[in-house]
Design a protein around this motif. Structure first.
Motif, PDB file in Angstrom:
ATOM      1  N   VAL A 230     148.600  78.193   0.426  1.00  0.00           N
ATOM      2  CA  VAL A 230     149.312  77.315   1.691  1.00  0.00           C
ATOM      3  C   VAL A 230     148.953  75.717   1.485  1.00  0.00           C
ATOM      4  O   VAL A 230     147.834  75.519   1.470  1.00  0.00           O
ATOM      5  CB  VAL A 230     149.003  78.073   2.772  1.00  0.00           C
ATOM      6  N   TRP A 231     150.003  75.246   1.518  1.00  0.00           N
ATOM      7  CA  TRP A 231     149.659  73.483   1.386  1.00  0.00           C
ATOM      8  C   TRP A 231     150.596  72.669   2.460  1.00  0.00           C
ATOM      9  O   TRP A 231     151.915  73.059   2.677  1.00  0.00           O
ATOM     10  CB  TRP A 231     150.208  72.856  -0.050  1.00  0.00           C
ATOM     11  N   HIS A 232     149.947  71.877   3.127  1.00  0.00           N
ATOM     12  CA  HIS A 232     150.572  71.142   4.141  1.00  0.00           C
ATOM     13  C   HIS A 232     150.122  69.775   4.429  1.00  0.00           C
ATOM     14  O   HIS A 232     148.856  69.636   4.420  1.00  0.00           O
ATOM     15  CB  HIS A 232     150.844  71.848   5.464  1.00  0.00           C
ATOM     16  N   GLY A 233     151.043  68.937   4.702  1.00  0.00           N
ATOM     17  CA  GLY A 233     150.537  67.456   4.936  1.00  0.00           C
ATOM     18  C   GLY A 233     150.343  67.580   6.345  1.00  0.00           C
ATOM     19  O   GLY A 233     151.061  67.869   7.481  1.00  0.00           O
ATOM     20  N   SER A 234     149.049  66.495   6.903  1.00  0.00           N
ATOM     21  CA  SER A 234     148.788  66.786   8.376  1.00  0.00           C
ATOM     22  C   SER A 234     149.855  65.787   9.102  1.00  0.00           C
ATOM     23  O   SER A 234     149.837  65.874  10.387  1.00  0.00           O
ATOM     24  CB  SER A 234     147.322  66.172   8.419  1.00  0.00           C
ATOM     25  N   ALA A 235     150.496  64.840   8.320  1.00  0.00           N
ATOM     26  CA  ALA A 235     151.462  63.977   9.136  1.00  0.00           C
ATOM     27  C   ALA A 235     152.936  64.460   8.768  1.00  0.00           C
ATOM     28  O   ALA A 235     153.862  63.673   8.948  1.00  0.00           O
ATOM     29  CB  ALA A 235     151.101  62.597   8.421  1.00  0.00           C
ATOM     30  N   ASP A 236     153.073  65.543   8.263  1.00  0.00           N
ATOM     31  CA  ASP A 236     154.476  66.240   8.192  1.00  0.00           C
ATOM     32  C   ASP A 236     155.318  66.094   9.641  1.00  0.00           C
ATOM     33  O   ASP A 236     154.878  67.086  10.663  1.00  0.00           O
ATOM     34  CB  ASP A 236     154.293  67.750   7.776  1.00  0.00           C
ATOM     35  N   ALA A 244     151.535  75.986   8.844  1.00  0.00           N
ATOM     36  CA  ALA A 244     150.601  76.467   7.994  1.00  0.00           C
ATOM     37  C   ALA A 244     149.393  77.284   8.679  1.00  0.00           C
ATOM     38  O   ALA A 244     149.328  78.391   8.243  1.00  0.00           O
ATOM     39  CB  ALA A 244     149.843  75.077   7.529  1.00  0.00           C
ATOM     40  N   GLY A 245     149.139  76.916   9.987  1.00  0.00           N
ATOM     41  CA  GLY A 245     148.234  77.869  10.271  1.00  0.00           C
ATOM     42  C   GLY A 245     148.914  79.076  10.560  1.00  0.00           C
ATOM     43  O   GLY A 245     148.111  80.292  10.913  1.00  0.00           O
ATOM     44  N   GLU A 246     150.256  79.412  11.138  1.00  0.00           N
ATOM     45  CA  GLU A 246     150.991  80.466  11.509  1.00  0.00           C
ATOM     46  C   GLU A 246     151.034  81.404  10.272  1.00  0.00           C
ATOM     47  O   GLU A 246     151.163  82.630  10.131  1.00  0.00           O
ATOM     48  CB  GLU A 246     152.247  80.272  12.224  1.00  0.00           C
ATOM     49  N   PRO A 271     140.135  69.017   1.884  1.00  0.00           N
ATOM     50  CA  PRO A 271     139.438  70.322   2.473  1.00  0.00           C
ATOM     51  C   PRO A 271     140.137  71.709   2.167  1.00  0.00           C
ATOM     52  O   PRO A 271     141.324  71.514   2.022  1.00  0.00           O
ATOM     53  CB  PRO A 271     139.358  70.150   4.119  1.00  0.00           C
ATOM     54  N   ARG A 272     139.577  72.502   1.345  1.00  0.00           N
ATOM     55  CA  ARG A 272     140.213  73.853   1.090  1.00  0.00           C
ATOM     56  C   ARG A 272     139.528  74.860   1.427  1.00  0.00           C
ATOM     57  O   ARG A 272     138.246  74.980   1.576  1.00  0.00           O
ATOM     58  CB  ARG A 272     139.961  74.000  -0.630  1.00  0.00           C
ATOM     59  N   ARG A 273     140.176  75.794   2.266  1.00  0.00           N
ATOM     60  CA  ARG A 273     139.688  76.949   3.101  1.00  0.00           C
ATOM     61  C   ARG A 273     140.111  78.146   2.044  1.00  0.00           C
ATOM     62  O   ARG A 273     141.288  78.398   1.609  1.00  0.00           O
ATOM     63  CB  ARG A 273     140.110  77.164   4.269  1.00  0.00           C
ATOM     64  N   TYR A 287     145.211  74.387   1.989  1.00  0.00           N
ATOM     65  CA  TYR A 287     144.780  72.811   1.708  1.00  0.00           C
ATOM     66  C   TYR A 287     146.000  72.123   2.582  1.00  0.00           C
ATOM     67  O   TYR A 287     147.005  72.248   2.822  1.00  0.00           O
ATOM     68  CB  TYR A 287     145.312  72.487   0.261  1.00  0.00           C
ATOM     69  N   ILE A 288     144.995  71.379   3.614  1.00  0.00           N
ATOM     70  CA  ILE A 288     145.840  70.450   4.655  1.00  0.00           C
ATOM     71  C   ILE A 288     145.449  69.072   4.208  1.00  0.00           C
ATOM     72  O   ILE A 288     144.360  68.460   3.892  1.00  0.00           O
ATOM     73  CB  ILE A 288     145.386  70.398   5.853  1.00  0.00           C
TER      74      ILE A 288
END
Length: 389
Positions: A230-236, A244-246, A271-273, A287-288
């Protein structure tokens, strides 16, 4: 009538927000038109078989394949096409370097005026129906033609393509060993146009078990389940990062894991979880990308692990999502081509114009989709927003 008026007003507001974001991205990002692409690399297969979703099929098979080659299905985002997203994301270059095949389904404007995959239409996201069935048929054709290892089939996509990636993983989990959802949404976050806008711009929160049930109900499969990146921009601002969390909640529940990550680390400054199953395998990663807007994360240039070309919704942030996704799936174990392939020259603008022209000519039969009888003004608004055929 008051409720209808409120619905029209809300949809008009969402439409305005959507189109504003599309214009801003096209203005602020480096344009792709002056860049060169390898449109000739992608080969179209016409009349490939059962095609209820009326999609186009493009593939790239490098001259030399690895033993037991893999297959990566790549789904473009809204306003994009197969060749443009390949250039931007770098998937065919990765494929040539590591010896796997890439498959690019492409949306038609006759299906969706913004060329979004219809991830919010139940008729396109249920097993053996619509667009997911067309993509499944393409996968089977590619497997047979190129001798693909059936245990090494993967799917990834951006935005609407990311949401459709979630649909492919849910409806055909036995087909895919893994998937990567970039700036996407959970499976069945939306089953209508209004819900699609709400999921994108606000997000929808559910318990992990409810999200997981939606995947389990999509097929008779009961495991093993695909790995998910899962990849997402924090300012999307187009698809809110809450999605992303869902997605993580949905797939950790499917895998029977806690929503708390097994470990955290930093990769290329981000950061990678990671979530690890009982067998010790990394099965989910997240990745956020801090400060990144809506798009696919790129690290461009000639360095070893840099791929792609920046452009609208293809964002240079110093980390190549395509490379790290391929690595997560185990596709980068052995190098087949010692040098990064060079792309043959043809402008993306020419290629996109050609694709649109072919789309208008309608290779294959364009199958019209029924329009809900909710009033002409609503229908026109939704079509203009690219959220109805």
């Amino acid at each position: 009538m008051q409720r209808l008026g409120s619905m029209i007003h809300q949809l008009a507001r969402y439409r305005s927000q959507w189109e504003g974001l599309m214009r801003a991205a096209a203005t602020n990002e480096a344009p792709l038109e002056p860049l060169k692409t390898a449109l000739q690399r992608l080969v179209e297969t016409e009349n490939f078989g059962v095609n209820p979703g009326n999609l186009r099929m493009f593939t790239y098979a490098p001259p030399e394949l690895a033993s037991s080659p893999g297959l990566v299905v790549v789904l473009h985002g809204c306003t994009q096409n197969a060749a443009g997203y390949d250039l931007g994301s770098g998937w065919s270059v990765l494929a040539e370097r590591y010896g796997f095949v890439v498959l690019f389904p492409e949306q038609r404007e006759t299906n969706n005026p913004k060329r979004c995959f219809n991830w919010f239409q139940t008729g396109d996201t249920e097993r053996d129906r619509g667009e997911v069935a067309s993509i499944r048929e393409m996968v089977e054709i590619a497997i047979r033609k190129h001798g693909i290892d059936r245990d090494r089939v993967f799917v990834t996509g951006l935005s609407a393509g990311g949401a459709m990636t979630a649909a492919m993983l849910a409806t055909y989990p036995e087909v895919f060993a893994g998937g990567a959802i970039i700036a996407g949404l959970p499976y069945r976050c939306a089953t209508s146009v209004s819900e699609a806008f709400e999921c994108m711009f606000q997000g929808q929160t559910r318990p992990a078990g409810e999200w997981g049930d939606l995947v389990r109900q999509a097929s008779r499969h009961r495991g093993p389940w695909p790995k998910v990146s899962v990849w997402h921009g924090s300012a999307d601002a187009t698809v809110k990062p809450i999605n992303a969390g869902e997605i993580i909640k949905q797939w950790t529940d499917v895998h029977g894991l806690s929503t708390s990550a097994s470990r955290s680390e930093t990769v290329d400054g981000y950061p990678r979880r990671v979530w690890v199953n009982d067998a010790g395998e990394d099965v989910i990663e997240e990745y956020i990308i801090s400060g990144m807007a809506h798009g696919t994360p790129l690290a461009t240039g000639n360095d070893e692990n840099h791929y792609g070309v920046a452009g609208p919704f293809l964002i240079e942030v110093g980390i190549s999502s395509s490379y790290h996704i391929a690595k997560f799936w185990g596709l980068t174990g052995s190098i087949v081509s010692q040098h990064k392939p060079s792309l043959r020259a043809e402008s993306l603008a020419d290629g996109q114009a050609r694709t649109r022209q072919e789309d208008r000519r309608g290779r294959g039969k364009d199958v019209p989709s029924p329009i809900p009888n909710v009033g002409g003004v609503i229908v026109r608004a939704l079509k203009a927003a690219g959220l109805m055929r």
